[in-house]
Design a protein around this motif. Structure first.
Motif, PDB file in Angstrom:
ATOM      1  N   ALA A 138       0.827  -1.209   0.000  1.00 21.47           N
ATOM      2  CA  ALA A 138       0.000   0.000   0.000  1.00 21.47           C
ATOM      3  C   ALA A 138       0.857   1.252   0.000  1.00 21.47           C
ATOM      4  O   ALA A 138       0.593   2.204  -0.759  1.00 21.47           O
ATOM      5  N   VAL A 139       1.887   1.280   0.833  1.00 18.01           N
ATOM      6  CA  VAL A 139       2.742   2.461   0.905  1.00 18.01           C
ATOM      7  C   VAL A 139       3.451   2.696  -0.417  1.00 18.01           C
ATOM      8  O   VAL A 139       3.573   3.836  -0.888  1.00 18.01           O
ATOM      9  N   ARG A 140       3.900   1.636  -1.045  1.00 24.12           N
ATOM     10  CA  ARG A 140       4.544   1.786  -2.360  1.00 24.12           C
ATOM     11  C   ARG A 140       3.556   2.330  -3.389  1.00 24.12           C
ATOM     12  O   ARG A 140       3.903   3.183  -4.220  1.00 24.12           O
ATOM     13  N   LYS A 141       2.329   1.873  -3.314  1.00 23.55           N
ATOM     14  CA  LYS A 141       1.293   2.354  -4.224  1.00 23.55           C
ATOM     15  C   LYS A 141       1.028   3.833  -3.998  1.00 23.55           C
ATOM     16  O   LYS A 141       0.899   4.610  -4.959  1.00 23.55           O
ATOM     17  N   ARG A 143       3.096   6.069  -2.767  1.00 20.96           N
ATOM     18  CA  ARG A 143       4.241   6.851  -3.226  1.00 20.96           C
ATOM     19  C   ARG A 143       4.245   6.963  -4.756  1.00 20.96           C
ATOM     20  O   ARG A 143       4.549   8.019  -5.324  1.00 20.96           O
ATOM     21  N   GLU A 144       3.922   5.857  -5.416  1.00 22.23           N
ATOM     22  CA  GLU A 144       3.859   5.872  -6.882  1.00 22.23           C
ATOM     23  C   GLU A 144       2.778   6.820  -7.384  1.00 22.23           C
ATOM     24  O   GLU A 144       2.885   7.389  -8.475  1.00 22.23           O
ATOM     25  N   ALA A 145       1.727   7.010  -6.555  1.00 22.44           N
ATOM     26  CA  ALA A 145       0.634   7.908  -6.923  1.00 22.44           C
ATOM     27  C   ALA A 145       0.941   9.364  -6.575  1.00 22.44           C
ATOM     28  O   ALA A 145       0.114  10.247  -6.806  1.00 22.44           O
ATOM     29  N   GLY A 146       2.125   9.605  -6.016  1.00 22.92           N
ATOM     30  CA  GLY A 146       2.518  10.972  -5.707  1.00 22.92           C
ATOM     31  C   GLY A 146       2.291  11.401  -4.280  1.00 22.92           C
ATOM     32  O   GLY A 146       2.540  12.558  -3.922  1.00 22.92           O
ATOM     33  N   MET A 147       1.784  10.495  -3.441  1.00 24.94           N
ATOM     34  CA  MET A 147       1.552  10.817  -2.034  1.00 24.94           C
ATOM     35  C   MET A 147       2.871  10.804  -1.250  1.00 24.94           C
ATOM     36  O   MET A 147       3.750   9.985  -1.513  1.00 24.94           O
ATOM     37  N   LYS A 148       2.983  11.700  -0.293  1.00 24.91           N
ATOM     38  CA  LYS A 148       4.073  11.642   0.664  1.00 24.91           C
ATOM     39  C   LYS A 148       3.606  10.800   1.841  1.00 24.91           C
ATOM     40  O   LYS A 148       2.422  10.824   2.196  1.00 24.91           O
ATOM     41  N   VAL A 149       4.514  10.043   2.432  1.00 23.50           N
ATOM     42  CA  VAL A 149       4.165   9.180   3.561  1.00 23.50           C
ATOM     43  C   VAL A 149       5.085   9.499   4.734  1.00 23.50           C
ATOM     44  O   VAL A 149       6.309   9.400   4.620  1.00 23.50           O
ATOM     45  N   TYR A 150       4.478   9.921   5.833  1.00 25.50           N
ATOM     46  CA  TYR A 150       5.222  10.284   7.032  1.00 25.50           C
ATOM     47  C   TYR A 150       4.936   9.281   8.141  1.00 25.50           C
ATOM     48  O   TYR A 150       3.815   8.789   8.273  1.00 25.50           O
ATOM     49  N   ILE A 151       5.953   8.998   8.947  1.00 24.98           N
ATOM     50  CA  ILE A 151       5.796   8.123  10.101  1.00 24.98           C
ATOM     51  C   ILE A 151       5.951   8.962  11.361  1.00 24.98           C
ATOM     52  O   ILE A 151       6.920   9.708  11.502  1.00 24.98           O
TER      53      ILE A 151
END
Length: 242
Positions: A138-141, A143-151
């Protein structure tokens, strides 16, 4: 399956760790018990190293601040009897660490030592971080869609990076944009959290969804009604413009 649509204005997803990306069982049954079971051996092995002495110094300072608390465990000073009998000091540090952990404390001093111990364990291949099966795809998807992911987690940044750098899926640090980022933007969508944390995030203007995972605390009927709930990251539908 209930699909939750991510609002179009969302440009980033903020994730908690324990019970959201990583099973609570891994944290409670592997990560933290490892500290209690191995802290004495770790201190004896690394005692003469500067980093270890810095950890002990920070724990000693915390112990001095905790002196008024019931059951607090003091740590002998670097000079005097503490210096003459390192094994006595080591045992005091072990007892202090176990006391803090028994109270589920998250002091900077404790987290620093834990982070260094986990770093050594991961580097030696003594453990690998476990993630729910839906997390990495899901996270890879996203990121590929242009979303930033923060922890963002109560754990130290170093501990967070260790988990993502030594997972059962290999090194997945690259899928995360940033660790331990505080955000109050409405352009962020937060996934995970216990209800109290979800409420605080929502008050800060963050879109919130609670991830229902095995082992997590149950929700009240009111909480189930109020919050958007998902059981997997695959339940999220990204905006087509992402």
């Amino acid at each position: 399956m209930v699909v939750l649509s991510v609002p179009a204005e969302v440009a980033a997803i903020l994730l908690d760790v324990e019970g959201t990306t990583t099973p609570i069982a891994f944290v409670q049954d592997i990560l933290f018990p490892y500290i209690k079971e191995n802290v004495k051996e770790y201190l004896q092995t690394h005692w003469e190293e500067e980093e270890c002495q810095q950890d002990v110094s920070l724990l000693r300072k915390q112990a001095e601040e905790d002196a008024h608390l019931d059951g607090a465990v003091p740590i002998p000073g670097a000079s005097g009897s503490g210096a003459q009998d390192p094994q006595r000091t080591i045992q005091a540090v072990v007892d202090n660490v176990c006391w803090q952990m028994s109270l589920d404390r998250k002091t900077t001093a404790l987290k620093q030592l834990q982070g260094h111990m986990w770093r050594a364990a991961f580097a030696a291949g003594r453990m690998k971080a476990e993630f729910f099966a839906d997390v990495v795809p899901a996270v890879r998807k996203w990121r590929e869609a242009g979303m930033k992911v923060y922890i963002y987690s109560s754990g130290s940044v170093e501990a967070q990076k260790l988990l993502f750098g030594h997972s059962t899926d290999g090194d997945i640090l690259g899928v995360v944009t940033c660790f331990a980022l505080r955000s109050t933007s409405r352009h962020v969508c937060e996934r995970g959290l216990v209800p109290a944390e979800a409420s605080a995030a929502e008050a800060a203007g963050v879109h919130v969804a609670v991830v229902v995972r095995p082992g997590n605390a149950g929700l009240t009927d009111d909480e189930k009604t109020y919050y958007s709930l998902i059981t997997s990251f695959s339940d999220l539908s990204l905006p087509s413009s992402a």
